[in-house]
Scaffold this active site. Structure first.
Site, short mmCIF file in Angstrom:
data_model
loop_
_atom_site.label_atom_id
_atom_site.label_comp_id
_atom_site.label_asym_id
_atom_site.label_seq_id
_atom_site.Cartn_x
_atom_site.Cartn_y
_atom_site.Cartn_z
N HIS A 447 -54.33 -55.33 80.53
CA HIS A 447 -55.62 -56.03 80.66
C HIS A 447 -56.75 -55.02 80.89
O HIS A 447 -57.23 -54.86 82.01
CB HIS A 447 -55.58 -57.02 81.84
CG HIS A 447 -54.61 -58.13 81.67
ND1 HIS A 447 -54.23 -58.98 82.69
CD2 HIS A 447 -53.94 -58.57 80.58
CE1 HIS A 447 -53.37 -59.87 82.23
NE2 HIS A 447 -53.17 -59.64 80.96
C1 FAD Z 1 -48.62 -57.01 75.66
C2 FAD Z 1 -49.89 -57.72 76.04
C3 FAD Z 1 -49.83 -58.94 76.70
C4 FAD Z 1 -51.01 -59.60 77.07
N1 FAD Z 1 -50.95 -60.85 77.61
C5 FAD Z 1 -52.10 -61.56 77.81
C6 FAD Z 1 -52.06 -62.91 78.22
O1 FAD Z 1 -50.99 -63.50 78.36
N2 FAD Z 1 -53.24 -63.54 78.42
C7 FAD Z 1 -54.43 -62.92 78.26
O2 FAD Z 1 -55.47 -63.55 78.51
N3 FAD Z 1 -54.50 -61.65 77.87
C8 FAD Z 1 -53.36 -60.96 77.61
N4 FAD Z 1 -53.42 -59.67 77.15
C9 FAD Z 1 -54.73 -59.04 77.03
C10 FAD Z 1 -55.51 -59.51 75.82
O3 FAD Z 1 -54.69 -59.69 74.70
C11 FAD Z 1 -56.57 -58.47 75.53
O4 FAD Z 1 -57.34 -58.30 76.70
C12 FAD Z 1 -57.49 -58.85 74.40
O5 FAD Z 1 -56.80 -59.08 73.21
C13 FAD Z 1 -58.51 -57.73 74.20
O6 FAD Z 1 -59.41 -58.14 73.21
P1 FAD Z 1 -60.32 -57.08 72.50
O7 FAD Z 1 -61.04 -57.78 71.40
O8 FAD Z 1 -61.12 -56.38 73.52
O9 FAD Z 1 -59.33 -55.97 71.89
P2 FAD Z 1 -58.05 -56.13 71.00
O10 FAD Z 1 -57.55 -57.52 70.99
O11 FAD Z 1 -57.10 -55.08 71.43
O12 FAD Z 1 -58.58 -55.80 69.53
C14 FAD Z 1 -59.12 -54.58 69.19
C15 FAD Z 1 -58.89 -54.36 67.69
O13 FAD Z 1 -59.71 -53.30 67.25
C16 FAD Z 1 -58.98 -52.46 66.40
N5 FAD Z 1 -59.58 -51.12 66.48
C17 FAD Z 1 -59.63 -50.31 67.58
N6 FAD Z 1 -60.28 -49.18 67.29
C18 FAD Z 1 -60.67 -49.27 66.00
C19 FAD Z 1 -61.39 -48.41 65.12
N7 FAD Z 1 -61.86 -47.24 65.54
N8 FAD Z 1 -61.60 -48.81 63.85
C20 FAD Z 1 -61.14 -50.02 63.41
N9 FAD Z 1 -60.44 -50.88 64.21
C21 FAD Z 1 -60.23 -50.51 65.48
C22 FAD Z 1 -57.57 -52.51 66.95
O14 FAD Z 1 -56.63 -52.14 65.97
C23 FAD Z 1 -57.46 -53.97 67.37
O15 FAD Z 1 -56.98 -54.76 66.33
C24 FAD Z 1 -52.27 -59.00 76.79
C25 FAD Z 1 -52.33 -57.78 76.13
C26 FAD Z 1 -51.15 -57.14 75.73
C27 FAD Z 1 -51.24 -55.83 75.02
#
Ligand code: FAD
Ligand code: SF4
Lengths: 519, 203
Positions: A447
């Site tokens: 997280h």
């Molecule tokens: C194993 C696991 C279990 C979890 N369980 C839960 C849960 O049960 N409930 C909950 O609420 N949250 C949970 N989380 C947390 C939640 O999934 C994340 O906090 C959330 O998805 C983050 O969203 P985000 O958009 O910030 O980043 P992400 O969802 O990580 O998305 C970022 C995206 O950007 C892409 N990216 C990164 N850098 C670049 C770049 N330079 N160029 C192009 N693309 C790029 C990545 O490939 C990725 O696809 C969990 C996370 C994990 C890993």
């Protein structure tokens, strides 16, 4: 090379960039995880031409399986070898595929406590960021990802261990809402849902966006922003050779606005390359982790924890102290990374795999770290656990041990590198007494939040209340990094709600600009 | 469009269509998606041999199932191109360091790969409890990486009576049946564990 099978129309892969390397759209969204997909879908459904740029590949549901061997390279950044430096070092994982971390997450859907949202309203001076103001966005997200209680046929033995233990001890246990549609409890959420029940953005927001005409350029890592006349006009990145994973040609994507949603580590890493948010110097700071310790209960009877949803509920009794307890069963391969021994002693332990229940104690951050831009494409996250949080991790470990023993465990494995096995609460207490050093703590996190915080003042935050970087017009942030403070619960719905707000506001701005241009 | 005008919860446009049947998989170990997996990371033969020796020392001896060290080494090498480059080179350097551990830890002029399996295993256990942080981290990192691949292998799953594919296929069929309008049956519920107090009261 052929286009991989099962790639839907509108999703481009490395094969496509041999012919075309320049693209344009109204809005470029970098990242397809919780934040990027939600913001992009809102923009596409509001009639804008949206182009997603995603570093990972499009992995179809039919590929999801419980084995690490082929799942980790497809779904996890750096096959899960990422870590946060400090005392102790904290391993973390995040997704790198269409759907981002939502493709591999546990699907728990919790709104932050009212006190947190009201703090955000107070801190930013914007009442619409309070619990009441955000309610509309949360409801919209919950409807789009189908956040619902679990069906009874998905509840498995390890879920029952937790609820039974909590009942015995008189602790409050609350069933999770999860983003699922008829979840059947295969417990494979961490490697992609093979039944299609989990409504990750791969199956919820991305199809919505594509249905409204968006396209997705996959397998491109964005390396820099294109800035012209002080305004962000696009991004440039590199695709890579799939066999060697070495970067190959550059691809440029231009748009009227750019939304960065790479997650709380990669977003500051990308932005730190450019000198933005100079007045506050907050970019990369305020790294929040919501870390957890894992405790394994060993029972004298079979559990078979792999059957049933990964988390059926949470023990919420200690939430006001910032501690949440939950089961979190993992396959033997993933268990292998946590074992306190190797060789025959590891085998001895694992012969009891069928009798294990793994639980986690999550602790709300009372401090924050930061992300620096290291060399060779390496973000350098840094975080120091405080004395107070150290005490709460110990308390969390004790509480989970107590719960496991109350339902008949004959031993527990504790999260301390200098002492693991305890056969009674007296032994647990003896081990806890000896835990004087933070470096012995075995932490883990999924997280990550807060490194490009939102705020009402340029000297205190990275983005304004519309999500735009203060000193870089045209560049927005819409992911986990926008959180002003720690939320103490699983963050995905909060990220999606904030991204929805940012996406809808941006849609309005672009429409206004368009109207003004026509007039 | 204004935020107000955006559809309100409850009056949303219809949800996107569910995944078409051709997308249903069967949870098999090697997916048939033609995702181009990277080729194994280049590694000199001497480093590969040292890696195999570390694997032999870390994986459980009989009666645990024996997985050929070369198989685990090749899986790790197939993972390495996905690491950040400094990490991948650091991994190779780590192998060399651990192979030389008898020299810098015990002063003996031997490599880890020359030690008997049990002795090598004990030495790595010692390093995993080292009070010097970087050495401990190094030993734990290799232990975690190797054991995670060992415990992911089919023969090990069989010995642990863990058969996730069959379980998942049965649940994939269940969800398809439910989506086709079927009602959940009693037998679709996952049985409770055999609680000892329930057994006692039954007696
Ligand atoms: C194993 C696991 C279990 C979890 N369980 C839960 C849960 O049960 N409930 C909950 O609420 N949250 C949970 N989380 C947390 C939640 O999934 C994340 O906090 C959330 O998805 C983050 O969203 P985000 O958009 O910030 O980043 P992400 O969802 O990580 O998305 C970022 C995206 O950007 C892409 N990216 C990164 N850098 C670049 C770049 N330079 N160029 C192009 N693309 C790029 C990545 O490939 C990725 O696809 C969990 C996370 C994990 C890993
Ligand atoms: S428990 Fe299984 S069916 Fe339910 S969401 Fe997770 S992976 Fe999908």
């Amino acid at each position: 090379m052929n286009r991989p099978m099962l790639i839907p129309d509108g999703v481009l892969t490395h094969v496509d960039y041999t012919c075309k390397r320049r693209y344009t759209a109204d809005v470029v969204v970098v990242g397809t995880g919780a934040g990027g997909a939600a913001a992009g879908a809102e923009l596409a459904e509001a009639g804008h031409d949206v182009l997603f740029v995603e570093e990972g590949s499009y992995i179809p549901q039919s590929s999801f399986n419980p084995h690490l061997e082929h799942s980790m390279p497809r779904l996890y950044r750096d096959t899960g070898t990422t870590m946060i430096f400090g005392n102790p070092t904290i391993p973390y994982v995040e997704g790198r595929a269409v759907g981002g971390s939502t493709t591999i997450n546990g699907g728990m859907c919790w709104r932050p406590p009212t006190r947190v949202m009201d703090d955000w309203a107070r801190e930013t001076g914007d009442t619409s960021l309070g619990a009441e103001g955000m309610d509309w966005y949360f409801s919209r997200v919950e409807e789009r990802i189908n956040a619902k209680p679990q069906p009874s046929y998905s509840i498995g033995p390890d879920n029952r261990v937790m609820s039974r233990g909590a009942r015995k001890l008189g602790w409050e246990y609350r069933e999770n809402h999860r983003n699922q549609d008829q979840c059947v409890g295969t417990n494979n959420c961490g490697f992609g849902c093979p039944t299609g029940a989990k409504q990750s953005t791969l199956l919820s927001y991305m199809p919505r966006a594509m249905g409204a005409g968006a396209q997705c350029l996959t397998e491109i890592r964005v390396e820099r922003l294109l800035i012209e006349g002080g305004r962000c006009v696009g991004v440039a990145g590199r695709t890579y050779d799939p066999r060697t994973r070495r970067p190959s040609h550059e691809v440029e994507v231009r748009g009227r606005a750019v939304v960065i949603a790479c997650g709380a580590i990669q977003t500051p890493y990308l932005l730190l390359r450019h000198r933005v948010a100079r007045r506050s110097r907050q970019l990369g700071k305020n790294l929040l982790l919501h870390p957890n310790v894992k405790i394994t209960g060993l029972f004298p009877f079979d559990i078979g924890g792999w059957a049933g949803v990964s988390q059926g509920g949470q023990v919420r009794e200690f939430h006001e102290e910032g501690i949440v307890l939950a089961e979190n069963f993992i396959p033997p391969g993933a268990m292998g990374t946590h074992l306190p021994h190797h060789g025959s002693r590891a085998w001895e332990l694992m012969t009891r795999y069928k009798q294990m229940v793994v639980g986690g104690a999550l602790v709300e951050d009372s401090t924050s770290g930061r992300v620096l831009r290291g060399p060779f494409g390496m973000p350098l996250p840094w975080y120091q656990v405080t004395k107070g949080d150290h005490a709460r991790f110990k308390k969390g470990a004790r509480l989970l041990s107590e719960l496991f023993f109350s339902v008949g465990a004959d031993a527990v494995l504790l999260p301390f590198s200098n002492a693991h096995l305890a056969r009674s609460m007296a032994e647990v207490d003896r081990i806890l007494l000896g835990q004087t050093r933070r470096k012995w703590l075995e932490l883990f996190t999924v997280h990550l939040m807060g490194t490009a915080r939102m705020g009402a003042r340029e000297d205190r935050s990275v983005i304004d209340l519309d999500g735009c970087i203060w000193d870089l017009p045209g560049c927005y942030v819409a992911d986990a990094s926008v959180f002003p403070t720690a939320i103490g619960v699983n963050p995905q719905v909060t990220i999606m709600a904030m991204a929805t707000r940012i996406g809808l506001r941006l849609a309005e701005t672009l429409q206004g600009e368009h109207r003004a241009a026509v007039a | 469009m204004t935020t107000e005008a955006a559809s309100r919860p409850g009056t949303d446009p219809p949800r996107p269509p569910r995944v078409p049947p051709s997308f249903w998989g069967d949870a098999r170990r090697v997916p048939v998606d033609r995702f181009p997996e990277a080729a194994p990371f280049p590694m000199p033969a001497s480093v590969h041999a040292a890696l195999e020796a570390i694997i032999r020392a870390v994986t459980p001896p009989p009666p645990a199932p024996q997985v050929p060290p070369d198989r685990i080494a090749m899986i790790l090498r197939r993972f390495m191109p996905y690491f950040l480059r400094p990490m991948a080179y650091g991994f190779c350097a780590g192998v060399v360091m651990l192979d030389a551990a008898p020299v810098w830890r015990t002063g003996r002029l031997k490599r880890l790969q020359d030690l008997p399996r049990g002795e090598a295993s004990e030495l790595l256990e010692l390093l995993a409890h080292s009070s010097f942080g970087p050495v401990q981290q190094l030993a734990l990192m290799f232990r975690g990486a190797i054991l995670s691949m060992y415990f992911d292998q089919p023969e090990v799953h069989a010995a642990l009576e863990f058969n996730p594919e069959a379980w998942m296929r049965s649940r994939i069929r269940l969800r398809r049946r439910l989506l086709d309008g079927g009602k959940p049956r009693k037998s679709d519920h996952i049985p409770e564990p055999q609680w000892p107090d329930a057994q006692a009261s039954a007696r």
